[in-house]
Design a protein around this motif. Structure first.
Motif, PDB file in Angstrom:
ATOM      1  N   GLU A 121       0.823  -1.192   0.000  1.00 38.70           N
ATOM      2  CA  GLU A 121       0.000   0.000   0.000  1.00 38.70           C
ATOM      3  C   GLU A 121       0.868   1.257   0.000  1.00 38.70           C
ATOM      4  OE1 GLU A 121      -2.967  -0.517   3.226  1.00 38.70           O
ATOM      5  OE2 GLU A 121      -4.291  -0.697   1.488  1.00 38.70           O
ATOM      6  N   SER A 144      -3.767   4.052  -3.012  1.00 32.61           N
ATOM      7  CA  SER A 144      -3.747   2.589  -2.953  1.00 32.61           C
ATOM      8  C   SER A 144      -4.861   1.988  -3.797  1.00 32.61           C
ATOM      9  CB  SER A 144      -3.862   2.117  -1.499  1.00 32.61           C
ATOM     10  OG  SER A 144      -2.716   2.489  -0.756  1.00 32.61           O
ATOM     11  N   ALA A 148      -4.270  -0.450  -6.941  1.00 35.68           N
ATOM     12  CA  ALA A 148      -4.950  -1.745  -6.994  1.00 35.68           C
ATOM     13  C   ALA A 148      -5.772  -1.885  -8.272  1.00 35.68           C
ATOM     14  CB  ALA A 148      -5.846  -1.925  -5.763  1.00 35.68           C
ATOM     15  N   TRP A 162      -6.892  -6.943  -4.630  1.00 29.31           N
ATOM     16  CA  TRP A 162      -5.519  -6.457  -4.729  1.00 29.31           C
ATOM     17  C   TRP A 162      -5.152  -5.575  -3.549  1.00 29.31           C
ATOM     18  CZ3 TRP A 162      -1.968  -8.624  -7.534  1.00 29.31           C
ATOM     19  CH2 TRP A 162      -2.336  -9.373  -8.655  1.00 29.31           C
ATOM     20  N   ARG A 163      -6.116  -4.834  -3.003  1.00 30.87           N
ATOM     21  CA  ARG A 163      -5.824  -4.061  -1.795  1.00 30.87           C
ATOM     22  C   ARG A 163      -5.453  -5.006  -0.652  1.00 30.87           C
ATOM     23  NH1 ARG A 163      -7.350   1.270  -0.543  1.00 30.87           N
ATOM     24  NH2 ARG A 163      -6.338   0.786   1.454  1.00 30.87           N
ATOM     25  N   MET A 166      -1.989  -6.086  -1.217  1.00 33.50           N
ATOM     26  CA  MET A 166      -1.080  -4.972  -0.930  1.00 33.50           C
ATOM     27  C   MET A 166      -0.919  -4.768   0.574  1.00 33.50           C
ATOM     28  SD  MET A 166      -2.612  -2.499  -3.911  1.00 33.50           S
ATOM     29  CE  MET A 166      -1.880  -0.954  -3.343  1.00 33.50           C
TER      30      MET A 166
END
Length: 332
Positions: A121, A144, A148, A162-163, A166
């Motif tokens: 992130e 972020s 993502a 994807w967050r 991350m």
């Protein structure tokens, strides 16, 4: 990125650009992008200006970077995407942080042997009151989400997936990056990359102590992000929308048929029962044969009937009245 005073001295002592562009035969161009992005490394203003002025039919971007400034990195990625020439990105060693976003600019992304990707992130520093801290938190969340979304557009999956990856600070080996959709292929081994894996350790290139893990060898295996969704099961979100009964019917429809393995019990033998004798039924009497119809006679029957006398029909009422009057006179 960690603060390293020696890099400041090296940058001041040298006026060389931290990246290089070399024209090749056949209209191709090699772009070497090594080192940090922004700050003490490659800044967007210089790099974007050189890419826009580059006349090439093919761009080969060789990337090895621990990351850096989010805004510089996104500007570099967009400049590469906007160039009319196709772009092939070779991750020579490390594409970490915002450098992994720059790698997404490639029409084709090749991970070299021993290379690594890292996603995490956005991070930043803030000094000030609570409002300024909240403003920084909102800015980092927006960045972020934006990053993502870039991964999701390339590799599939959702921004939320994807967050989550991350947040875990996920490291990928070359093959793991291909499996996750962040790269298209792993480059075939060459003489230079046939050395022992320890000699290609990415952590030896930069000080990665700012990250949670100092390389893929120290990080846990990445969890699937975009490729784990192929399944015949129904998610809980769908169940809440369509209801448990319909969800059960759909799950039964898509699930493979299950063979019934319950043993069948043999049927007990019974004494056959003879059927009762049937009573004779009376045969129906034959219907009388219908008389043959003379079709010709039926067709000409109206010709043999006498034609009505129109005069007789006209005077019939007078004849009938006279007869009635005579009868009345006789009765009187």
């Amino acid at each position: 990125m960690p603060f390293d005073p020696s890099k400041i001295r090296a940058r001041i002592a040298s006026e060389k650009k931290p990246y290089s562009i070399r024209n090749l035969a056949g209209g191709e161009a090699d772009v070497m992008l090594y080192g940090e992005i922004g700050w003490l490394g490659t800044t967007a203003d210089e790099f974007v200006a050189d890419i826009k002025a580059l006349s090439a039919s093919q761009i080969n971007l060789h990337l090895s970077s621990p990351g850096g400034s989010v805004f510089d990195g996104i500007a570099i990625m967009n400049a590469l995407r906007a160039h009319p020439a196709p772009v092939t990105v070779y991750v020579d060693s490390l594409a970490a942080s915002i450098a992994s976003v720059i790698a997404m600019a490639g029409d084709r992304i090749v991970a070299r042997q021993g290379a690594e990707f890292m996603i995490h992130e956005a991070a930043g520093l803030a000094v000030g009151n609570a409002d300024e801290m909240r403003e920084m938190a909102e800015l980092l969340d927006r960045q972020s989400d934006k990053i993502a979304g870039i991964y999701a557009a390339r590799a599939g999956g959702s921004v939320e997936d994807w967050r989550a990856a991350m947040k875990r600070e996920t490291w990928f080996s070359a093959q793991e990056a291909v499996d996750a959709g962040l790269a298209d292929e792993v480059d075939a081994p060459t003489r230079e990359s046939e050395r022992a894996p320890g000699e290609l350790a990415v952590a030896a290139s930069w000080d990665l102590s700012v990250f949670r893990y100092a390389g893929r060898e120290q990080a846990p295996a990445p969890e699937p992000v975009a490729l784990e969704r192929e399944s015949h099961t129904l998610s809980e979100d769908i169940r809440s929308l369509i209801g448990e009964e319909i969800a059960a019917q759909l799950a039964a429809a898509v699930a493979p048929p299950v063979e019934d393995t319950t043993p069948v019990e043999p049927v007990a033998e019974t004494t056959p029962v003879e059927p009762a004798p049937e009573e004779p039924t009376a045969e129906p009497e034959p219907e009388a044969a219908a008389e043959p119809v003379d079709e010709w006679a039926a067709m000409v029957a109206h010709l043999s009937q006498p034609k009505p006398d129109p005069w007789a029909a006209l005077v019939a009422r007078f004849t009938h009245s006279t007869s009635a009057a005579s009868s009345a006179t006789e009765a009187a």
